[in-house]
Design an enzyme around this catalytic site. Structure first.
Site, PDB file in Angstrom:
ATOM      1  CG  ASP A  34      -0.214  -0.029   2.528  1.00  0.00           C
ATOM      2  OD1 ASP A  34       1.049  -0.018   2.518  1.00  0.00           O
ATOM      3  OD2 ASP A  34      -0.882  -0.049   3.581  1.00  0.00           O
ATOM      4  CD  GLU A  36       0.849   1.822   6.065  1.00  0.00           C
ATOM      5  OE1 GLU A  36       1.279   0.772   6.602  1.00  0.00           O
ATOM      6  OE2 GLU A  36      -0.212   2.383   6.423  1.00  0.00           O
ATOM      7  CD  GLN A  89       4.582  27.594   7.109  1.00  0.00           C
ATOM      8  OE1 GLN A  89       4.733  27.691   5.903  1.00  0.00           O
ATOM      9  NE2 GLN A  89       3.762  28.387   7.786  1.00  0.00           N
ATOM     10  CG  HIS A 119      15.391  28.457   6.472  1.00  0.00           C
ATOM     11  ND1 HIS A 119      16.099  28.955   5.396  1.00  0.00           N
ATOM     12  CD2 HIS A 119      14.334  29.279   6.635  1.00  0.00           C
ATOM     13  CE1 HIS A 119      15.484  30.024   4.927  1.00  0.00           C
ATOM     14  NE2 HIS A 119      14.419  30.236   5.659  1.00  0.00           N
ATOM     15  CE  LYS A 181      14.511  35.444  -1.800  1.00  0.00           C
ATOM     16  NZ  LYS A 181      14.795  34.037  -1.529  1.00  0.00           N
ATOM     17  NE  ARG A 183      10.175  32.791  -1.901  1.00  0.00           N
ATOM     18  CZ  ARG A 183      10.651  32.015  -2.873  1.00  0.00           C
ATOM     19  NH1 ARG A 183       9.879  31.640  -3.878  1.00  0.00           N
ATOM     20  NH2 ARG A 183      11.897  31.589  -2.831  1.00  0.00           N
ATOM     21  CG  ASP A 207      20.142  31.266  -0.371  1.00  0.00           C
ATOM     22  OD1 ASP A 207      20.133  31.447   0.865  1.00  0.00           O
ATOM     23  OD2 ASP A 207      19.192  31.575  -1.105  1.00  0.00           O
TER      24      ASP A 207
HETATM   25  C1  R5P Z   1      14.863  31.204   1.532  1.00  0.00           C
HETATM   26  O1  R5P Z   1      14.678  31.804   2.551  1.00  0.00           O
HETATM   27  C2  R5P Z   1      16.064  30.346   1.301  1.00  0.00           C
HETATM   28  O2  R5P Z   1      17.198  30.822   1.939  1.00  0.00           O
HETATM   29  C3  R5P Z   1      16.349  30.228  -0.183  1.00  0.00           C
HETATM   30  O3  R5P Z   1      16.663  31.520  -0.691  1.00  0.00           O
HETATM   31  C4  R5P Z   1      15.149  29.717  -0.906  1.00  0.00           C
HETATM   32  O4  R5P Z   1      14.614  28.635  -0.219  1.00  0.00           O
HETATM   33  C5  R5P Z   1      15.493  29.307  -2.312  1.00  0.00           C
HETATM   34  O5  R5P Z   1      14.331  28.843  -2.918  1.00  0.00           O
HETATM   35  P1  R5P Z   1      14.189  28.781  -4.485  1.00  0.00           P
HETATM   36  O6  R5P Z   1      15.393  28.040  -5.015  1.00  0.00           O
HETATM   37  O7  R5P Z   1      12.920  28.040  -4.698  1.00  0.00           O
HETATM   38  O8  R5P Z   1      14.123  30.176  -4.996  1.00  0.00           O
END
Ligand code: R5P
Length: 282
Positions: A34, A36, A89, A119, A181, A183, A207
């Site tokens: 299934d 799992e 998140q 993060h 940046k 978003r 990054d």
């Molecule tokens: C965001 O806060 C992270 O540090 C990265 O900048 C982000 O997750 C990159 O995401 P993507 O490659 O989808 O632009």
């Protein structure tokens, strides 16, 4: 101590074990009809264990929980989550949302948890275990130095990664700066030009992670339109989901540099020495 390698971190765990002059214990990973996830640690566990497992997918998280449960007879359990999914998140952006990073952290029952460039450091507070975040920036910095670039400049694509850029550049004595940046949606960003003279310079965009590649693709295009020579990309966590790699190459990236917190073709830098050194000091 025994090293247990989760399905998402087989290579990294093997490298850590080798650094410690050990062999990882063998496990069985399978799926039921299934869908799992089935996990079994083949040998008896009576010693302390270190489980190494990144959690880029939901099933990787389930595997980690199963490994922790399977090791319940171990005197101590140390869990290494090199890349922790859901870490972005880390707060409530819209009312009613879960703090997913907290929800995940609360499921991890162990004596110690070790992450790498998580993060947001505040996530560590949500683990009930003692928690430590290791910094791989100097590994990126050393790799960048080994490239012997022409008048290089390390750039963070946004303010959130400035500390990483600063730390990686400190090791190699290279200038650093950042872009701004905004978003617009899950995979669309715009980059505002900063007053950086990139003309004729080799650029390393850095990054913590690259997911869809949207942030980096826009940054590469901007820098190239401003006269940058070759643009490299360096990250700790190469999530590289969807068309991420294609987007980067279509934007003209010269090379993608990443660590093996996630095991991808681009993961040429190993964080194994970082983890092994930390484990030796415990
Ligand atoms: C965001 O806060 C992270 O540090 C990265 O900048 C982000 O997750 C990159 O995401 P993507 O490659 O989808 O632009």
């Amino acid at each position: 101590m025994k090293i247990i390698a989760g399905p998402a971190s087989q290579l990294l765990a093997s490298r850590v074990a080798r650094e410690l002059d050990m062999e990882p214990s063998l496990c069985e990973f399978n799926r039921f009809p299934d869908g799992e996830v089935y996990t079994r640690v083949i040998e008896d566990i009576t010693d302390d264990v270190t489980i190494i497992q990144s959690t880029p997918t939901d099933s990787d998280l389930v595997s980690l929980l199963q490994l922790i449960d399977a090791c319940e007879d171990a005197p101590t359990i140390t869990v290494v989550i090199p890349y922790m999914g859901y870490a972005r998140q880390d707060k409530i952006f819209k009312s009613g949302e879960a703090i997913s990073a907290r929800a995940i952290a609360r499921t991890i029952k162990a004596d110690r948890v070790i992450t790498i460039n998580i993060h947001e450091k505040s996530i560590l507070e949500h683990f009930s275990a003692d928690s430590f975040d290791l910094d791989a920036s100097h590994l990126l910095g050393n790799y960048i130095r080994s490239l012997n670039l022409d008048n290089p400049l390390i750039i963070s694509p946004d303010a959130g990664a400035i500390a990483l850029a600063e730390s990686a550049s400190a090791d190699v004595g290279i200038e650093y700066d950042y872009l701004e940046k905004t978003r617009l949606s899950g995979d669309t960003v715009t980059i505002k030009t900063k007053n950086i003279d990139v003309t004729g310079r080799e650029i390393i965009l850095i990054d913590d992670m690259i997911a869809t590649g949207g942030t980096m693709a826009e940054s590469i295009k901007l820098l190239r339109s401003q006269g940058a020579k070759d643009v490299y990309i360096a990250c700790v966590h190469p999530v590289l989901t969807k068309n991420g790699v294609l987007r980067l190459y279509n934007a003209g990236v010269h090379e993608v540099i990443a660590t093996d917190t996630l095991e991808k073709a681009q993961s040429h830098i190993s964080v194994a020495p970082l983890i092994a050194d930390f484990l030796k000091k415990l």
